[in-house]
Design an enzyme around this catalytic site. Structure first.
Site: not given
Length: 216
Positions: A103-105, A155
């Site tokens: 998730v995310c970075t 993202a």
């Protein structure tokens, strides 16, 4: 008796809370699932702003064959890009997972481990360039799947809930995923439409720059 499905949720200092708590709220309700928070050492880690503490319950050495891995994001991911214990653990467990996800970075960490080389992947909009430099092919899709490689990336921050619902479908079935959505009353009706840079005004972007807190 069938073995319970083990979901390993990675924690580290300066993690973004919703990146991991969102998927946790969905996946911990799946029948037969156990979510274990895994990290370098047992004990508390503080989230990106330092306000919230989350507890690591098992070390990487103790979780050798998880069924699912979730790597969240946060500014703390930058320190993991050259963290041998984390990267070696991901390389070791991925061949036997049902799905390895981010998730995310968190996708930056998967990329640093070599798991996204040449694959399309997503991350927080502010880190897409770095994701590309780590060998992935960045895309702005909210959730990116490579089911043959058993990899899913999501993202920024809130997209982890979307990813977890899709993962619920893959692990159980569509009805289970819909039941999880209903259980957490995930029925987004935001009062604003500024969730992506393409739709945010210059004034909103300027205000974000003024806040200058990097939680990616």
């Amino acid at each position: 008796m069938n073995r319970r499905m083990q979901i390993a949720a990675v924690l580290f200092p300066r993690v973004t809370a919703l990146d991991i708590v969102g998927p946790y709220e969905v996946l911990q309700r799946l029948p037969g699932a156990t979510v274990t928070f895994v990290g370098h050492r047992i004990g508390e880690v503080r989230t990106d702003n330092g306000f919230l503490g989350l507890a690591v319950d098992a070390t990487f050495d103790e979780i050798a064959r998880p069924d699912v891995v979730i790597v969240p994001g946060g500014v703390g991911t930058r320190a993991l890009l050259e963290d041998r214990p984390v990267l070696d653990w991901l390389r070791a467990v991925h061949p036997t997972t049902r799905f390895t996800t981010s998730v995310c970075t968190g996708s930056l960490v998967l990329a640093a481990a070599g798991l996204l080389t040449g694959l399309t992947a997503t991350t927080h909009w502010g880190a897409l360039d770095l994701l590309g430099r780590l060998g992935a092919v960045p895309t702005t899709q909210r959730v990116v799947e490579h089911l043959d490689q058993r990899i899913i990336t999501a993202a920024g921050v809130s997209s982890g809930i979307d990813m977890a619902l899709r993962l619920s479908e893959l692990l159980v079935d569509e009805t289970a995923a819909r039941a999880m959505q209903l259980m957490i009353e995930y029925d987004p009706q935001p009062p604003f439409d500024s969730g992506h840079p393409d739709r945010a005004s210059d004034a909103v972007k300027q205000r974000l720059a003024e806040y200058s807190v990097d939680k990616r």
